[in-house]
Scaffold this active site. Structure first.
Site, PDB file in Angstrom:
ATOM      1  N   HIS A  84      18.648 -48.569   5.443  1.00 14.69           N
ATOM      2  CA  HIS A  84      17.251 -47.586   5.600  1.00 14.69           C
ATOM      3  C   HIS A  84      16.671 -47.483   6.879  1.00 14.69           C
ATOM      4  O   HIS A  84      17.002 -48.605   7.800  1.00 14.69           O
ATOM      5  CB  HIS A  84      16.150 -48.660   4.767  1.00 14.69           C
ATOM      6  N   GLY A 128      26.905 -12.044   2.039  1.00 21.79           N
ATOM      7  CA  GLY A 128      26.045 -13.140   2.090  1.00 21.79           C
ATOM      8  C   GLY A 128      26.757 -14.397   1.686  1.00 21.79           C
ATOM      9  O   GLY A 128      26.275 -15.184   1.023  1.00 21.79           O
ATOM     10  N   GLY A 188      45.149 -22.922  15.218  1.00 20.22           N
ATOM     11  CA  GLY A 188      45.140 -21.649  13.953  1.00 20.22           C
ATOM     12  C   GLY A 188      43.728 -21.000  14.138  1.00 20.22           C
ATOM     13  O   GLY A 188      42.997 -21.162  15.032  1.00 20.22           O
TER      14      GLY A 188
HETATM   15  P1  FAD Z   1      45.255 -20.837   9.740  1.00 27.22           P
HETATM   16  O1  FAD Z   1      44.270 -21.659  10.160  1.00 27.22           O
HETATM   17  O2  FAD Z   1      44.716 -19.269   9.497  1.00 27.22           O
HETATM   18  O3  FAD Z   1      46.519 -20.742  10.747  1.00 27.22           O
HETATM   19  C1  FAD Z   1      47.579 -20.165  10.300  1.00 27.22           C
HETATM   20  C2  FAD Z   1      48.282 -19.937  11.889  1.00 27.22           C
HETATM   21  O4  FAD Z   1      49.578 -19.058  11.449  1.00 27.22           O
HETATM   22  C3  FAD Z   1      47.557 -18.902  12.808  1.00 27.22           C
HETATM   23  O5  FAD Z   1      47.517 -19.505  14.136  1.00 27.22           O
HETATM   24  C4  FAD Z   1      48.477 -17.780  12.682  1.00 27.22           C
HETATM   25  O6  FAD Z   1      48.346 -17.024  14.116  1.00 27.22           O
HETATM   26  C5  FAD Z   1      49.843 -18.228  12.487  1.00 27.22           C
HETATM   27  N1  FAD Z   1      50.880 -17.256  11.835  1.00 27.22           N
HETATM   28  C6  FAD Z   1      50.431 -16.188  10.973  1.00 27.22           C
HETATM   29  N2  FAD Z   1      51.791 -15.656  10.772  1.00 27.22           N
HETATM   30  C7  FAD Z   1      52.693 -16.082  11.685  1.00 27.22           C
HETATM   31  C8  FAD Z   1      54.021 -15.917  11.981  1.00 27.22           C
HETATM   32  N3  FAD Z   1      54.868 -15.058  11.116  1.00 27.22           N
HETATM   33  N4  FAD Z   1      54.737 -16.638  12.738  1.00 27.22           N
HETATM   34  C9  FAD Z   1      53.960 -17.601  13.432  1.00 27.22           C
HETATM   35  N5  FAD Z   1      52.739 -17.841  13.208  1.00 27.22           N
HETATM   36  C10 FAD Z   1      52.086 -17.151  12.246  1.00 27.22           C
HETATM   37  N6  FAD Z   1      36.914 -23.869   7.029  1.00 27.22           N
HETATM   38  C11 FAD Z   1      36.286 -25.093   7.045  1.00 27.22           C
HETATM   39  O7  FAD Z   1      36.793 -26.150   6.274  1.00 27.22           O
HETATM   40  N7  FAD Z   1      35.230 -25.438   7.662  1.00 27.22           N
HETATM   41  C12 FAD Z   1      34.489 -24.580   8.452  1.00 27.22           C
HETATM   42  O8  FAD Z   1      33.437 -24.809   8.967  1.00 27.22           O
HETATM   43  C13 FAD Z   1      35.213 -23.373   8.520  1.00 27.22           C
HETATM   44  N8  FAD Z   1      34.680 -22.216   9.174  1.00 27.22           N
HETATM   45  C14 FAD Z   1      35.293 -21.070   9.245  1.00 27.22           C
HETATM   46  C15 FAD Z   1      34.565 -20.129  10.059  1.00 27.22           C
HETATM   47  C16 FAD Z   1      35.181 -18.846  10.108  1.00 27.22           C
HETATM   48  C17 FAD Z   1      34.479 -17.814  11.038  1.00 27.22           C
HETATM   49  C18 FAD Z   1      36.400 -18.566   9.625  1.00 27.22           C
HETATM   50  C19 FAD Z   1      37.095 -17.398   9.735  1.00 27.22           C
HETATM   51  C20 FAD Z   1      37.164 -19.529   8.769  1.00 27.22           C
HETATM   52  C21 FAD Z   1      36.483 -20.801   8.661  1.00 27.22           C
HETATM   53  N9  FAD Z   1      37.083 -21.722   8.027  1.00 27.22           N
HETATM   54  C22 FAD Z   1      36.355 -22.984   7.831  1.00 27.22           C
HETATM   55  C23 FAD Z   1      38.424 -21.317   7.178  1.00 27.22           C
HETATM   56  C24 FAD Z   1      39.321 -22.100   7.762  1.00 27.22           C
HETATM   57  O9  FAD Z   1      39.574 -21.667   9.133  1.00 27.22           O
HETATM   58  C25 FAD Z   1      40.533 -21.947   7.167  1.00 27.22           C
HETATM   59  O10 FAD Z   1      40.417 -22.443   5.771  1.00 27.22           O
HETATM   60  C26 FAD Z   1      41.754 -22.588   7.768  1.00 27.22           C
HETATM   61  O11 FAD Z   1      41.984 -22.349   9.116  1.00 27.22           O
HETATM   62  C27 FAD Z   1      42.937 -22.633   6.990  1.00 27.22           C
HETATM   63  O12 FAD Z   1      44.203 -23.175   7.866  1.00 27.22           O
HETATM   64  P2  FAD Z   1      45.732 -22.985   7.474  1.00 27.22           P
HETATM   65  O13 FAD Z   1      46.351 -23.917   8.179  1.00 27.22           O
HETATM   66  O14 FAD Z   1      46.123 -22.383   6.228  1.00 27.22           O
HETATM   67  O15 FAD Z   1      45.709 -21.260   8.292  1.00 27.22           O
HETATM   68  P1  NAD Z   2      33.069 -15.279   1.169  1.00 26.15           P
HETATM   69  O1  NAD Z   2      33.885 -15.164  -0.196  1.00 26.15           O
HETATM   70  O2  NAD Z   2      32.370 -16.488   1.239  1.00 26.15           O
HETATM   71  O3  NAD Z   2      31.630 -14.394   0.974  1.00 26.15           O
HETATM   72  C1  NAD Z   2      31.667 -13.059   1.087  1.00 26.15           C
HETATM   73  C2  NAD Z   2      30.640 -12.569   0.453  1.00 26.15           C
HETATM   74  O4  NAD Z   2      30.755 -10.868   0.543  1.00 26.15           O
HETATM   75  C3  NAD Z   2      30.391 -12.836  -1.008  1.00 26.15           C
HETATM   76  O5  NAD Z   2      29.346 -13.183  -1.229  1.00 26.15           O
HETATM   77  C4  NAD Z   2      30.519 -11.301  -1.898  1.00 26.15           C
HETATM   78  O6  NAD Z   2      29.822 -10.996  -2.934  1.00 26.15           O
HETATM   79  C5  NAD Z   2      30.269 -10.512  -0.781  1.00 26.15           C
HETATM   80  N1  NAD Z   2      30.794  -9.058  -0.636  1.00 26.15           N
HETATM   81  C6  NAD Z   2      31.848  -8.599  -0.890  1.00 26.15           C
HETATM   82  N2  NAD Z   2      32.237  -7.339  -0.950  1.00 26.15           N
HETATM   83  C7  NAD Z   2      30.767  -7.130  -0.429  1.00 26.15           C
HETATM   84  C8  NAD Z   2      30.168  -5.431  -0.010  1.00 26.15           C
HETATM   85  N3  NAD Z   2      30.990  -4.556  -0.105  1.00 26.15           N
HETATM   86  N4  NAD Z   2      29.029  -5.484   0.279  1.00 26.15           N
HETATM   87  C9  NAD Z   2      28.130  -6.691   0.390  1.00 26.15           C
HETATM   88  N5  NAD Z   2      28.561  -7.887  -0.005  1.00 26.15           N
HETATM   89  C10 NAD Z   2      29.910  -7.944  -0.396  1.00 26.15           C
HETATM   90  O7  NAD Z   2      33.679 -14.947   2.535  1.00 26.15           O
HETATM   91  P2  NAD Z   2      33.585 -15.046   3.986  1.00 26.15           P
HETATM   92  O8  NAD Z   2      32.013 -15.209   4.198  1.00 26.15           O
HETATM   93  O9  NAD Z   2      34.111 -13.667   4.453  1.00 26.15           O
HETATM   94  O10 NAD Z   2      34.153 -16.206   4.046  1.00 26.15           O
HETATM   95  C11 NAD Z   2      35.660 -16.347   3.861  1.00 26.15           C
HETATM   96  C12 NAD Z   2      36.383 -17.929   3.645  1.00 26.15           C
HETATM   97  O11 NAD Z   2      36.279 -18.331   4.974  1.00 26.15           O
HETATM   98  C13 NAD Z   2      35.222 -18.462   2.706  1.00 26.15           C
HETATM   99  O12 NAD Z   2      35.188 -17.961   1.367  1.00 26.15           O
HETATM  100  C14 NAD Z   2      35.480 -19.705   2.971  1.00 26.15           C
HETATM  101  O13 NAD Z   2      36.724 -20.253   2.290  1.00 26.15           O
HETATM  102  C15 NAD Z   2      36.121 -19.701   4.595  1.00 26.15           C
HETATM  103  N6  NAD Z   2      34.866 -20.131   5.599  1.00 26.15           N
HETATM  104  C16 NAD Z   2      34.475 -21.571   5.494  1.00 26.15           C
HETATM  105  C17 NAD Z   2      33.319 -22.053   6.044  1.00 26.15           C
HETATM  106  C18 NAD Z   2      33.092 -23.407   5.916  1.00 26.15           C
HETATM  107  O14 NAD Z   2      33.656 -24.053   5.283  1.00 26.15           O
HETATM  108  N7  NAD Z   2      31.803 -23.741   6.336  1.00 26.15           N
HETATM  109  C19 NAD Z   2      32.939 -21.117   6.995  1.00 26.15           C
HETATM  110  C20 NAD Z   2      33.298 -19.763   7.289  1.00 26.15           C
HETATM  111  C21 NAD Z   2      34.402 -19.310   6.343  1.00 26.15           C
END
Ligand code: FAD
Ligand code: NAD
Length: 471
Positions: free
Chosen positions: A445, A182, A42
């Site tokens: 520690h 941010g 995913g």
């Molecule tokens: P997803 O991982 O989004 O999986 C959904 C899957 O469903 C995808 O493969 C998609 O292609 C598939 N799909 C969609 N529609 C269909 C369909 N109709 N038929 C078949 N397949 C379909 N979370 C953390 O906890 N720690 C992190 O460090 C972290 N870092 C992140 C960094 C980034 C850059 C991003 C974008 C996200 C990050 N997240 C992190 C968030 C995390 O990726 C998501 O919360 C998590 O992947 C959600 O899991 P999910 O199973 O709900 O869906």
């Molecule tokens: P986010 O909600 O964490 O941050 C988005 C930020 O953009 C907010 O601070 C918001 O105030 C700001 N913002 C919104 N509109 C704006 C605008 N027009 N101009 C300037 N700032 C604006 O969202 P994200 O960083 O896109 O990440 C999405 C989600 O993915 C997160 O909420 C988190 O659930 C997940 N994620 C988790 C991790 C992790 O667990 N380490 C890492 C990456 C992503």
């Protein structure tokens, strides 16, 4: 078209969907798992958690080499081989994806590559590389995740304006990068690109970075980002963006409005994510969406359509991989007949910046907003022997404690490796630990984990290494 049957169909093989499918198989439920990718993983594996953390590891290596100078070890300026770096990141993804594929087939999960659409509350069709198939199911778990939310004003037809998926491909290191947002993604990828050599500007619409986190946890990261980035502009949004020659010309509004239009080589838009709830055929069911497009579910993750469950990013905040996996397993337990309910006392959040920020349970900000009486015991990492040996005293651990019961209801920390340490806080809250339990639990520690024990000691004004009091 022939119709196959399966006890359970799972649509989407992210950390929510594959955790659900694997548990179902372990419980003897016949399960079909559908995703467009050849292997499970995913967003998290292919364009989220794993690629970003691989690149953040590289940023950490570069940073540690720089910091070594004060320890008497001097390395030259790093030279980057972007091709090798990308290959390494891609190998990490491939290794984990192949591993999940193997785990899936070892469990005899019927993994189908393709895009699913709903025909009715007990049938779905899958269109994939091996043709179209129809499956009849007893139950389905929708786990289709989320995608980057890109406001229309940022829809510029150029790869110079990137979402997180494009930014993680790392096609180059732009000399000047603008990060819009941010939050989690903005700050993590700003850290990566700044370490690799970009001059990074971060604009955040609200008054401060990471609006959801306690301010004292954000402070050390802001300080560090101020050194890493060219500019951090809170209270600022992008008013306009247009392609201009080889770059993107951006006009700002808000606090940084005095800054005239600026040209960046690339722009990363990281302003949040939206649920993938536009699933074809969903309207043929009783499934309800809320105003933000999240699928509405009950405590067992069942939708208004009795045969359909939904989990993960699709059903709401926090959009985190571990929350998705937990919900996936819970939905399977419910389908298997358990009376389980979703009710974790603490879901950890970790922002993998430098230093890392991590929290779980009640935050100080929430306690204030809800007028809840709490005591907060803080232990600064300057008083931790381990932090001093690591030359990383830019950290703090705090416990949020209910005054009467002395139960720990929240834990927050900032510091190098805080993301690993927070698990102790999660366990403590989930087990109903008191400050006394944490104080009297012997910690090894010299480790950073002692900061958890010593913040419990601070609660009783008895910390060995820090003469502070809870307030
Ligand atoms: P997803 O991982 O989004 O999986 C959904 C899957 O469903 C995808 O493969 C998609 O292609 C598939 N799909 C969609 N529609 C269909 C369909 N109709 N038929 C078949 N397949 C379909 N979370 C953390 O906890 N720690 C992190 O460090 C972290 N870092 C992140 C960094 C980034 C850059 C991003 C974008 C996200 C990050 N997240 C992190 C968030 C995390 O990726 C998501 O919360 C998590 O992947 C959600 O899991 P999910 O199973 O709900 O869906
Ligand atoms: P986010 O909600 O964490 O941050 C988005 C930020 O953009 C907010 O601070 C918001 O105030 C700001 N913002 C919104 N509109 C704006 C605008 N027009 N101009 C300037 N700032 C604006 O969202 P994200 O960083 O896109 O990440 C999405 C989600 O993915 C997160 O909420 C988190 O659930 C997940 N994620 C988790 C991790 C992790 O667990 N380490 C890492 C990456 C992503």
């Amino acid at each position: 078209m022939t119709e196959s049957t399966t006890d359970l169909a799972v649509v989407g093989a992210g950390p929510g969907g594959y955790a659900a499918a694997f548990l179902a198989a372990d419980l003897g439920i016949g399960v079909t798992l559908v995703d467009e990718a050849p292997n499970p993983g995913g967003t998290c594996l292919y364009r989220g958690c794993i690629p970003s953390k691989s690149l953040l590891h590289v940023a950490k290596v570069i940073d540690e080499a720089e910091r070594a100078e004060v320890l008497g070890v001097k390395f030259g300026a790093p030279t980057l081989d972007l091709h090798v770096l990308r290959e390494w990141k891609n190998r990490v993804i491939e290794q984990l994806g192949d591993g999940l594929g193997q785990l899936s087939s070892q469990r005899q999960v019927n993994y189908i590559q393709g895009r699913a659409s709903i025909l009715d509350p007990h049938r779905l069709s899958i269109r994939g590389p091996n043709g179209d198939q129809v499956f009849r199911f007893e139950h389905v778990i929708l786990a289709t995740g989320s995608s980057p939310a890109i406001p229309t004003e940022f829809l510029v037809d150029s790869d110079r304006v990137m979402d997180s998926t494009v930014a993680l491909e790392l096609s180059d290191v732009p000399p000047r990068l603008l990060v819009v947002g941010g939050g989690y993604i903005g700050l993590e990828l700003a850290t990566v690109y700044a370490a690799l050599g970009s001059r990074v500007t971060v604009v955040e619409m609200t008054d401060d970075l990471l609006p959801g986190a306690d301010r004292d946890l954000v402070m050390p990261v802001k300080k560090r980002m101020a050194g890493l980035a060219e500019a951090i502009w809170p209270g600022t949004a992008v008013a306009r963006m247009e392609i201009s020659g080889e770059g993107v010309k951006v006009a700002f509004e808000g606090k940084a409005v005095g800054n005239s239009d600026q040209v960046f080589d690339r722009v990363l838009v990281a302003v949040g994510r939206r649920p993938n709830s536009k699933i074809e055929g969903l309207d043929k069911t009783q499934v309800q969406l809320d105003t933000r497009g999240f699928v509405q579910v009950d405590g067992q993750r069942r939708t208004a359509e009795p045969s359909i469950f939904a989990i993960g990013d699709l059903v709401g905040e926090p959009m985190l991989a571990h929350k998705a996996s937990h919900e996936g397993r819970l939905a399977v337990e419910a389908i298997h007949g358990s009376e389980c309910l979703f009710g974790p006392l603490a879901i950890p959040a970790v922002v993998f910046t430098d230093p890392e920020i991590a929290w779980c349970g009640l935050t100080e900000t929430q306690a204030k907003a809800e007028s809840r009486a709490v005591k907060v015991a803080k232990f600064p990492w300057g008083a931790s022997g381990r932090a001093v040996t690591l030359n990383r005293i830019d950290g703090m651990t705090k416990l949020i404690v209910e005054p009467e019961s002395e139960k720990v209801v929240g834990v927050g920390m900032v510091g190098a490796g805080a993301g690993e340490l927070i698990a102790e806080g999660v366990l403590a809250i989930q087990m109903g630990a008191t400050a006394s339990d944490m104080k009297t639990t012997i910690h090894p520690h010299p480790t950073l984990s002692e900061t958890v024990m010593e913040s419990a000691e601070v609660f009783f004004a008895q910390s060995t290494h820090y003469r502070g009091k809870a307030r």
